[in-house]
Design a protein around this motif. Structure first.
Motif, PDB file in Angstrom:
ATOM      1  N   GLY A 170      -5.068  -3.631  -1.240  1.00  0.00           N
ATOM      2  CA  GLY A 170      -6.362  -3.073  -1.489  1.00  0.00           C
ATOM      3  C   GLY A 170      -7.460  -4.049  -0.925  1.00  0.00           C
ATOM      4  O   GLY A 170      -8.149  -3.246  -0.305  1.00  0.00           O
ATOM      5  N   VAL A 214      -7.826 -13.898  -0.671  1.00  0.00           N
ATOM      6  CA  VAL A 214      -6.454 -13.062  -0.280  1.00  0.00           C
ATOM      7  C   VAL A 214      -6.161 -13.357   1.163  1.00  0.00           C
ATOM      8  O   VAL A 214      -6.930 -13.212   2.062  1.00  0.00           O
ATOM      9  N   SER A 229      -0.397   0.597  -2.893  1.00  0.00           N
ATOM     10  CA  SER A 229      -1.564  -0.087  -3.078  1.00  0.00           C
ATOM     11  C   SER A 229      -2.578   0.040  -1.752  1.00  0.00           C
ATOM     12  O   SER A 229      -2.144   0.441  -0.644  1.00  0.00           O
ATOM     13  N   GLY A 230      -3.757  -0.033  -2.089  1.00  0.00           N
ATOM     14  CA  GLY A 230      -4.966   0.163  -0.957  1.00  0.00           C
ATOM     15  C   GLY A 230      -5.139   1.626  -0.782  1.00  0.00           C
ATOM     16  O   GLY A 230      -4.556   2.443  -1.539  1.00  0.00           O
ATOM     17  N   HIS A 269       3.051  -6.144  -0.568  1.00  0.00           N
ATOM     18  CA  HIS A 269       1.655  -6.989  -0.733  1.00  0.00           C
ATOM     19  C   HIS A 269       0.647  -5.931  -1.263  1.00  0.00           C
ATOM     20  O   HIS A 269       0.889  -4.495  -1.228  1.00  0.00           O
ATOM     21  N   ASP A 270      -0.275  -6.523  -1.890  1.00  0.00           N
ATOM     22  CA  ASP A 270      -1.372  -5.848  -2.346  1.00  0.00           C
ATOM     23  C   ASP A 270      -2.208  -5.516  -1.061  1.00  0.00           C
ATOM     24  O   ASP A 270      -3.094  -6.087  -0.713  1.00  0.00           O
ATOM     25  N   TYR A 291      -2.681 -12.567   4.084  1.00  0.00           N
ATOM     26  CA  TYR A 291      -1.550 -11.717   4.338  1.00  0.00           C
ATOM     27  C   TYR A 291      -0.678 -12.618   5.593  1.00  0.00           C
ATOM     28  O   TYR A 291      -1.029 -12.854   6.416  1.00  0.00           O
ATOM     29  N   LEU A 333       4.183  -2.616   1.651  1.00  0.00           N
ATOM     30  CA  LEU A 333       3.750  -2.426  -0.037  1.00  0.00           C
ATOM     31  C   LEU A 333       4.469  -3.640  -0.598  1.00  0.00           C
ATOM     32  O   LEU A 333       4.019  -3.435  -1.931  1.00  0.00           O
ATOM     33  N   TYR A 358       8.118   0.509  -2.815  1.00  0.00           N
ATOM     34  CA  TYR A 358       7.115  -0.005  -3.746  1.00  0.00           C
ATOM     35  C   TYR A 358       6.047   0.720  -4.069  1.00  0.00           C
ATOM     36  O   TYR A 358       5.686   1.640  -3.084  1.00  0.00           O
TER      37      TYR A 358
END
Ligand code: SF4
Length: 198
Positions: free
Chosen positions: A83, A2, A107-108, A80-81, A4, A78, A104
């Motif tokens: 988590g 993953v 997540s996380g 993006h994921d 970013y 948000l 959105y």
């Protein structure tokens, strides 16, 4: 693996809201489709312009800064994921704050969520109960009506801020007049801009 799109990272004082003045490490992620006309981060909108970066690299930089907390901001983070990123930040013992328009679903995992809703793309309903503080930018008098609508959806005991849009000279007076009659609101200023900080 993953990664970013990271526009920038920097260590400064949190300029706005409840944590104003605290040492914060900012991770600004690329990508935003909310498109506020007055946005001061338009260079973040196209995520393809930002280099992809692994969470571990971001954690290393955050640990080196030794901040009180890490702020994940954007852009609209948000998209993006979050988590995997918040997981490695948590493993490193770093407190995690999120700055989002809420466009959105969440997540996380976060210790603090600043919801700064925008009428151009209203929040996903699941964000409201998870909000730690509400911060509405005021660029025109109608934004005060939008702020009140948003306030009704956030739990009662969470702080509520009205923040003047930096380029709107009349906004501080609109906000001051409004708060005098509605004491559930507070003023938030972009103190870093007044002080010439990042
Ligand atoms: S949500 Fe934030 S980054 Fe996106 S357009 Fe609005 S002010 Fe800019």
């Amino acid at each position: 693996m993953v990664t970013y799109p990271v526009v920038e990272t920097f260590h400064s004082l949190q300029g706005e809201g409840s944590w104003t003045g605290a040492s914060a490490f900012f991770i600004r992620l690329g990508g935003c489709d909310v498109h506020c006309p007055w946005c001061d981060q338009k260079e973040t909108w196209d995520a393809r312009r930002s280099p992809q970066t692994a969470p571990e690299v971001l954690v290393e930089a955050a640990l080196a800064a030794r901040p009180r907390f890490v702020v994940i901001t954007g852009g609209e983070p948000l998209l993006h994921d979050l988590g995997p990123l918040t997981a490695v930040l948590a493993q490193a013992g770093l407190r995690r704050h999120l700055e989002t328009s809420g466009a959105y679903a969440l997540s996380g995992r976060f210790d603090w969520i600043t919801l700064s809703p925008k009428p151009y793309k209203p929040p996903h309903p699941s964000l409201y109960p998870q909000t730690s503080e509400l911060k509405v930018v005021v660029a025109q008098p109608e934004d005060l009506l939008w702020a009140e609508d948003q306030s009704r959806q956030v739990p009662e005991n969470r702080p509520r801020y009205l923040q003047p849009e930096w380029g709107t000279a009349e906004a501080p007076q609109w906000i001051a007049d409004y708060i005098l009659g509605r004491p559930h609101w507070r003023l938030s200023l972009q103190t870093h801009k007044y002080l010439g900080l990042r």
